[in-house]
Design a protein around this motif. Structure first.
Motif, mmCIF file in Angstrom:
data_model
loop_
_atom_site.group_PDB
_atom_site.id
_atom_site.type_symbol
_atom_site.label_atom_id
_atom_site.label_comp_id
_atom_site.label_asym_id
_atom_site.label_seq_id
_atom_site.Cartn_x
_atom_site.Cartn_y
_atom_site.Cartn_z
ATOM 1 N N MET A 1 0.840 -1.184 0.000
ATOM 2 C CA MET A 1 0.000 0.000 0.000
ATOM 3 C C MET A 1 0.886 1.249 0.000
ATOM 4 O O MET A 1 1.904 1.300 0.664
ATOM 5 C CB MET A 1 -0.898 -0.013 1.235
ATOM 6 N N THR A 2 0.484 2.247 -0.750
ATOM 7 C CA THR A 2 1.254 3.482 -0.817
ATOM 8 C C THR A 2 0.831 4.415 0.309
ATOM 9 O O THR A 2 -0.220 4.251 0.918
ATOM 10 C CB THR A 2 1.036 4.186 -2.173
ATOM 11 N N GLY A 3 1.657 5.421 0.535
ATOM 12 C CA GLY A 3 1.372 6.380 1.595
ATOM 13 C C GLY A 3 0.555 7.550 1.091
ATOM 14 O O GLY A 3 0.104 7.577 -0.058
ATOM 15 N N PRO A 4 0.370 8.552 1.939
ATOM 16 C CA PRO A 4 -0.375 9.751 1.554
ATOM 17 C C PRO A 4 0.256 10.432 0.347
ATOM 18 O O PRO A 4 1.463 10.319 0.105
ATOM 19 C CB PRO A 4 -0.275 10.643 2.787
ATOM 20 N N VAL A 5 -0.563 11.141 -0.397
ATOM 21 C CA VAL A 5 -0.120 11.857 -1.582
ATOM 22 C C VAL A 5 -0.156 13.345 -1.271
ATOM 23 O O VAL A 5 -1.208 13.877 -0.906
ATOM 24 C CB VAL A 5 -1.025 11.540 -2.787
ATOM 25 N N ASP B 1 -13.753 11.021 4.866
ATOM 26 C CA ASP B 1 -12.379 11.052 4.356
ATOM 27 C C ASP B 1 -11.841 12.474 4.375
ATOM 28 O O ASP B 1 -11.604 13.096 3.347
ATOM 29 C CB ASP B 1 -12.327 10.491 2.923
ATOM 30 N N ARG B 2 -11.634 12.988 5.564
ATOM 31 C CA ARG B 2 -11.122 14.353 5.699
ATOM 32 C C ARG B 2 -9.637 14.371 5.375
ATOM 33 O O ARG B 2 -8.911 13.446 5.718
ATOM 34 C CB ARG B 2 -11.372 14.865 7.108
ATOM 35 N N THR B 3 -9.239 15.435 4.717
ATOM 36 C CA THR B 3 -7.837 15.607 4.361
ATOM 37 C C THR B 3 -7.354 16.917 4.958
ATOM 38 O O THR B 3 -8.143 17.753 5.385
ATOM 39 C CB THR B 3 -7.663 15.593 2.831
ATOM 40 N N ARG B 4 -6.054 17.109 4.989
ATOM 41 C CA ARG B 4 -5.469 18.284 5.630
ATOM 42 C C ARG B 4 -4.901 19.222 4.562
ATOM 43 O O ARG B 4 -4.155 18.809 3.686
ATOM 44 C CB ARG B 4 -4.377 17.834 6.581
ATOM 45 N N ARG C 1 0.099 31.456 8.413
ATOM 46 C CA ARG C 1 -0.343 30.076 8.166
ATOM 47 C C ARG C 1 -1.821 29.879 8.495
ATOM 48 O O ARG C 1 -2.322 30.399 9.487
ATOM 49 C CB ARG C 1 0.524 29.172 9.036
ATOM 50 N N ILE C 2 -2.469 29.082 7.639
ATOM 51 C CA ILE C 2 -3.840 28.632 7.859
ATOM 52 C C ILE C 2 -3.847 27.129 7.621
ATOM 53 O O ILE C 2 -3.312 26.646 6.619
ATOM 54 C CB ILE C 2 -4.827 29.309 6.880
ATOM 55 N N VAL C 3 -4.442 26.384 8.542
ATOM 56 C CA VAL C 3 -4.554 24.934 8.393
ATOM 57 C C VAL C 3 -6.020 24.572 8.576
ATOM 58 O O VAL C 3 -6.667 25.051 9.514
ATOM 59 C CB VAL C 3 -3.689 24.182 9.437
ATOM 60 N N PHE C 4 -6.529 23.744 7.659
ATOM 61 C CA PHE C 4 -7.906 23.280 7.809
ATOM 62 C C PHE C 4 -8.050 21.854 7.303
ATOM 63 O O PHE C 4 -7.290 21.398 6.460
ATOM 64 C CB PHE C 4 -8.908 24.210 7.113
ATOM 65 N N ASP C 5 -9.017 21.169 7.892
ATOM 66 C CA ASP C 5 -9.407 19.858 7.406
ATOM 67 C C ASP C 5 -10.482 20.076 6.358
ATOM 68 O O ASP C 5 -11.325 20.970 6.491
ATOM 69 C CB ASP C 5 -9.928 18.977 8.540
ATOM 70 N N PHE C 6 -10.460 19.250 5.325
ATOM 71 C CA PHE C 6 -11.328 19.449 4.163
ATOM 72 C C PHE C 6 -11.965 18.133 3.761
ATOM 73 O O PHE C 6 -11.340 17.077 3.843
ATOM 74 C CB PHE C 6 -10.470 20.005 3.016
ATOM 75 N N TRP C 7 -13.230 18.216 3.324
ATOM 76 C CA TRP C 7 -13.905 17.043 2.773
ATOM 77 C C TRP C 7 -14.977 17.507 1.800
ATOM 78 O O TRP C 7 -15.357 18.666 1.773
ATOM 79 C CB TRP C 7 -14.480 16.149 3.871
ATOM 80 N N THR D 1 -0.420 23.269 0.499
ATOM 81 C CA THR D 1 -0.178 21.833 0.436
ATOM 82 C C THR D 1 -1.447 21.122 0.895
ATOM 83 O O THR D 1 -2.121 21.558 1.827
ATOM 84 C CB THR D 1 1.025 21.396 1.292
ATOM 85 N N HIS D 2 -1.759 20.051 0.204
ATOM 86 C CA HIS D 2 -2.963 19.265 0.495
ATOM 87 C C HIS D 2 -2.531 17.811 0.523
ATOM 88 O O HIS D 2 -2.024 17.291 -0.469
ATOM 89 C CB HIS D 2 -4.002 19.513 -0.595
ATOM 90 N N VAL D 3 -2.695 17.179 1.654
ATOM 91 C CA VAL D 3 -2.294 15.787 1.815
ATOM 92 C C VAL D 3 -3.525 14.906 1.629
ATOM 93 O O VAL D 3 -4.483 14.981 2.415
ATOM 94 C CB VAL D 3 -1.645 15.548 3.194
ATOM 95 N N LEU D 4 -3.486 14.098 0.570
ATOM 96 C CA LEU D 4 -4.582 13.179 0.258
ATOM 97 C C LEU D 4 -4.273 11.801 0.809
ATOM 98 O O LEU D 4 -3.137 11.348 0.768
ATOM 99 C CB LEU D 4 -4.772 13.065 -1.257
ATOM 100 N N ALA D 5 -5.299 11.122 1.285
ATOM 101 C CA ALA D 5 -5.142 9.735 1.713
ATOM 102 C C ALA D 5 -4.813 8.885 0.485
ATOM 103 O O ALA D 5 -5.171 9.241 -0.639
ATOM 104 C CB ALA D 5 -6.434 9.245 2.364
ATOM 105 N N PRO D 6 -4.120 7.762 0.680
ATOM 106 C CA PRO D 6 -3.716 6.922 -0.453
ATOM 107 C C PRO D 6 -4.882 6.542 -1.381
ATOM 108 O O PRO D 6 -4.704 6.479 -2.598
ATOM 109 C CB PRO D 6 -3.125 5.681 0.210
ATOM 110 N N GLU D 7 -6.063 6.331 -0.826
ATOM 111 C CA GLU D 7 -7.188 5.929 -1.674
ATOM 112 C C GLU D 7 -7.672 7.039 -2.606
ATOM 113 O O GLU D 7 -8.440 6.796 -3.530
ATOM 114 C CB GLU D 7 -8.359 5.392 -0.836
ATOM 115 N N TRP D 8 -7.207 8.267 -2.373
ATOM 116 C CA TRP D 8 -7.554 9.397 -3.244
ATOM 117 C C TRP D 8 -6.418 9.753 -4.207
ATOM 118 O O TRP D 8 -6.467 10.787 -4.875
ATOM 119 C CB TRP D 8 -7.933 10.610 -2.392
#
Length: 144
Positions: free
Chosen positions: A1-5, A93-96, A80-86, A113-120
């Motif tokens: 399995m691959t890691g986050p994208v 499947d919230r992403t950062r 800086r601004i950080v938010f969870d997104f879906w 920067t947007h970190v996607l879960a491997p399934e995305w």
């Protein structure tokens, strides 16, 4: 399995980072640029820019409604601004997303920067194009 994208999109603005930062968080203007597409019609824009605050942007795209949701995690003006997104089809499947504002001469560089879960992972290119369009919208808004 691959890691986050990880996705990274940059945009240079001719304005100081404080102005761009404030435009990013302006509740009265969020519906004008955030998740907006050419030909889309804004249906709803709720925007509560504070740590723990949430946003909802709904745009009509043809016969469909595109729902975008987020929850602010960190707001550190003007850096800086950080938010969870879906989105509507993946509420669990919230992403950062992290947005950083760097001084660049008389203006600033916004780095998202947007970190996607491997399934995305298959959505990485589409997501990059989407954020590029969104930052272009923000750029046009700050030029007014």
């Amino acid at each position: 399995m691959t890691g986050p994208v990880g996705i990274r999109v940059e945009r240079v603005f001719r304005h100081p980072r404080e102005r761009v930062f404030d435009a990013f968080l302006d509740p009265a203007r969020a519906g004008q640029w955030l998740f907006r597409t050419p030909g889309g019609l804004l249906e709803r824009a709720d925007f509560d820019p504070r740590p723990g605050g949430e946003f909802t942007i709904v745009e009509k795209r043809g016969d469909a409604l595109a729902h975008h949701f987020g929850r602010f995690v960190e707001i550190a003006r003007p850096n800086r601004i950080v938010f969870d997104f879906w989105v509507d089809d993946a509420p669990d499947d919230r992403t950062r997303v992290t947005v950083e504002f760097e001084a660049a001469g008389d203006g600033c560089r916004l780095v998202l920067t947007h970190v996607l879960a491997p399934e995305w992972a298959d959505y990485a290119e589409r997501t990059t194009a989407g954020w590029t369009l969104i930052l272009d919208n923000l750029h046009r808004l700050t030029e007014v």
